[in-house]
Design a protein around this motif. Structure first.
Motif, PDB file in Angstrom:
ATOM      1  N   SER A  11       0.835  -1.314   0.059  1.00  0.00           N
ATOM      2  CA  SER A  11       0.243   0.258   0.109  1.00  0.00           C
ATOM      3  C   SER A  11       0.889   1.283   0.273  1.00  0.00           C
ATOM      4  O   SER A  11       1.772   2.064   0.484  1.00  0.00           O
ATOM      5  CB  SER A  11      -0.779   0.113   1.455  1.00  0.00           C
ATOM      6  N   ASP A  12       0.227   2.377  -0.701  1.00  0.00           N
ATOM      7  CA  ASP A  12       0.874   3.565  -0.636  1.00  0.00           C
ATOM      8  C   ASP A  12       0.688   4.245   0.426  1.00  0.00           C
ATOM      9  O   ASP A  12      -0.589   4.742   0.550  1.00  0.00           O
ATOM     10  CB  ASP A  12       0.911   4.151  -2.094  1.00  0.00           C
ATOM     11  N   PRO A  13       1.673   4.836   1.319  1.00  0.00           N
ATOM     12  CA  PRO A  13       1.096   5.901   2.469  1.00  0.00           C
ATOM     13  C   PRO A  13       0.005   7.036   2.320  1.00  0.00           C
ATOM     14  O   PRO A  13      -0.411   7.541   2.837  1.00  0.00           O
ATOM     15  CB  PRO A  13       2.507   6.630   3.004  1.00  0.00           C
ATOM     16  N   GLU A  14       0.271   7.571   0.709  1.00  0.00           N
ATOM     17  CA  GLU A  14      -0.474   8.749   0.978  1.00  0.00           C
ATOM     18  C   GLU A  14      -1.283   8.134  -0.041  1.00  0.00           C
ATOM     19  O   GLU A  14      -2.139   8.981   0.332  1.00  0.00           O
ATOM     20  CB  GLU A  14       0.396   9.306  -0.586  1.00  0.00           C
ATOM     21  N   ILE A  15      -2.427   7.088  -0.459  1.00  0.00           N
ATOM     22  CA  ILE A  15      -3.352   6.814  -0.267  1.00  0.00           C
ATOM     23  C   ILE A  15      -4.401   7.018   0.161  1.00  0.00           C
ATOM     24  O   ILE A  15      -6.052   8.115  -0.271  1.00  0.00           O
ATOM     25  CB  ILE A  15      -3.367   5.364  -1.001  1.00  0.00           C
ATOM     26  N   GLU A  16      -4.456   7.233   1.492  1.00  0.00           N
ATOM     27  CA  GLU A  16      -5.542   8.122   2.227  1.00  0.00           C
ATOM     28  C   GLU A  16      -5.734   9.568   1.776  1.00  0.00           C
ATOM     29  O   GLU A  16      -6.866  10.061   1.970  1.00  0.00           O
ATOM     30  CB  GLU A  16      -5.168   7.712   3.833  1.00  0.00           C
ATOM     31  N   GLU A  17      -4.621  10.101   1.791  1.00  0.00           N
ATOM     32  CA  GLU A  17      -4.667  11.192   1.388  1.00  0.00           C
ATOM     33  C   GLU A  17      -5.491  11.669   0.312  1.00  0.00           C
ATOM     34  O   GLU A  17      -6.423  11.917  -0.307  1.00  0.00           O
ATOM     35  CB  GLU A  17      -3.282  12.535   1.304  1.00  0.00           C
ATOM     36  N   ILE A  18      -4.571  10.941  -0.735  1.00  0.00           N
ATOM     37  CA  ILE A  18      -5.744  11.012  -2.761  1.00  0.00           C
ATOM     38  C   ILE A  18      -7.190  10.500  -2.296  1.00  0.00           C
ATOM     39  O   ILE A  18      -7.910  10.901  -2.643  1.00  0.00           O
ATOM     40  CB  ILE A  18      -4.374   9.619  -3.027  1.00  0.00           C
ATOM     41  N   LYS A  19      -7.267   9.708  -1.262  1.00  0.00           N
ATOM     42  CA  LYS A  19      -8.449   8.689  -1.411  1.00  0.00           C
ATOM     43  C   LYS A  19      -9.604  10.361  -0.366  1.00  0.00           C
ATOM     44  O   LYS A  19     -11.117   9.888  -1.169  1.00  0.00           O
ATOM     45  CB  LYS A  19      -8.877   8.115  -0.988  1.00  0.00           C
ATOM     46  N   ARG A  20      -8.927  11.121  -0.119  1.00  0.00           N
ATOM     47  CA  ARG A  20     -10.142  12.241   0.227  1.00  0.00           C
ATOM     48  C   ARG A  20     -10.529  13.144  -0.732  1.00  0.00           C
ATOM     49  O   ARG A  20     -10.397  13.582  -1.489  1.00  0.00           O
ATOM     50  CB  ARG A  20      -9.746  12.840   1.281  1.00  0.00           C
ATOM     51  N   ASP A  21     -11.975  13.332   0.030  1.00  0.00           N
ATOM     52  CA  ASP A  21     -12.469  14.591  -1.399  1.00  0.00           C
ATOM     53  C   ASP A  21     -12.132  15.582  -0.796  1.00  0.00           C
ATOM     54  O   ASP A  21     -11.974  16.064   0.122  1.00  0.00           O
ATOM     55  CB  ASP A  21     -14.165  14.236  -1.325  1.00  0.00           C
ATOM     56  N   ILE A  22     -11.683  16.705  -2.463  1.00  0.00           N
ATOM     57  CA  ILE A  22     -11.346  17.904  -2.243  1.00  0.00           C
ATOM     58  C   ILE A  22     -12.437  19.311  -1.963  1.00  0.00           C
ATOM     59  O   ILE A  22     -12.960  19.102  -2.511  1.00  0.00           O
ATOM     60  CB  ILE A  22     -10.636  18.471  -2.624  1.00  0.00           C
ATOM     61  N   SER A  23     -12.824  19.602  -0.662  1.00  0.00           N
ATOM     62  CA  SER A  23     -14.133  20.529  -0.039  1.00  0.00           C
ATOM     63  C   SER A  23     -13.935  21.963  -1.338  1.00  0.00           C
ATOM     64  O   SER A  23     -12.525  22.535  -0.961  1.00  0.00           O
ATOM     65  CB  SER A  23     -14.547  20.973   0.265  1.00  0.00           C
TER      66      SER A  23
END
Length: 175
Positions: free
Chosen positions: A149-161
């Motif tokens: 798993s890529d450690p940055e994936i959680e940030e990438i998966k978040r929608d931007i408001s």
């Protein structure tokens, strides 16, 4: 992006979808131009003409002729505006009208630009949302196949408001 060979039509390397999008957008722009109010079409036509070399040449001939005539350099023609007051008044009135027509055209172009900017924003937000969902799907596939798993994936998966981004930009501008 590579450029097509010299003997290839410019659109030969475009995808069918891209070509169709361009044709649809051009057709829409043409229809909007045809359906524009008469005043807007008139202002655009005058602005196009006033921004042409033909306009410059006609004015050079007109004003040059006026000046030569009123300096008395043409034998047999008596000056009718020796102080050039009428010429100055005519040029001033023309400038008032031309600047008004240019402002009308600029306002219409600004409205079109605003609509395009809004469309760009909506398409970008949609693409961001879709890419966010795809990142989550790719992560689930990676987990299934046992990939790291890529450690940055959680940030990438978040929608931007978009509201939060605008708030941040507004705060930064006020600082």
């Amino acid at each position: 992006m590579t450029t097509p060979p010299a003997n290839t039509p410019a659109d030969a390397h475009m995808t069918r979808t891209l070509r169709e999008n361009i044709e649809r957008l051009n057709a829409r722009a043409e229809q909007q131009a045809r359906n524009a109010p008469l005043g807007d079409r008139l202002a655009d036509a005058i602005t196009r003409f006033a921004g042409s070399m033909r306009f410059v040449v006609l004015h050079a001939i007109f004003f040059g002729g006026w000046i030569v005539w009123n300096l008395g350099w043409i034998p047999g023609l008596a000056p009718f505006d020796p102080t050039f007051v009428v010429l100055a008044m005519e040029a001033s009135v023309e400038a008032i009208f031309l600047s008004t027509f240019v402002l009308i055209s600029q306002n219409r172009m600004a409205a079109v630009a605003d609509r395009r900017r809004d469309l760009d924003l909506h398409v970008s937000l949609l693409a961001e949302h879709e890419l966010t969902r795809l990142a989550g799907m790719v992560e689930r596939i990676a987990v299934k196949v046992g990939a790291e798993s890529d450690p940055e994936i959680e940030e990438i998966k978040r929608d931007i408001s978009p509201e939060q981004v605008l708030d941040f930009l507004d705060k930064k501008d006020s600082d």
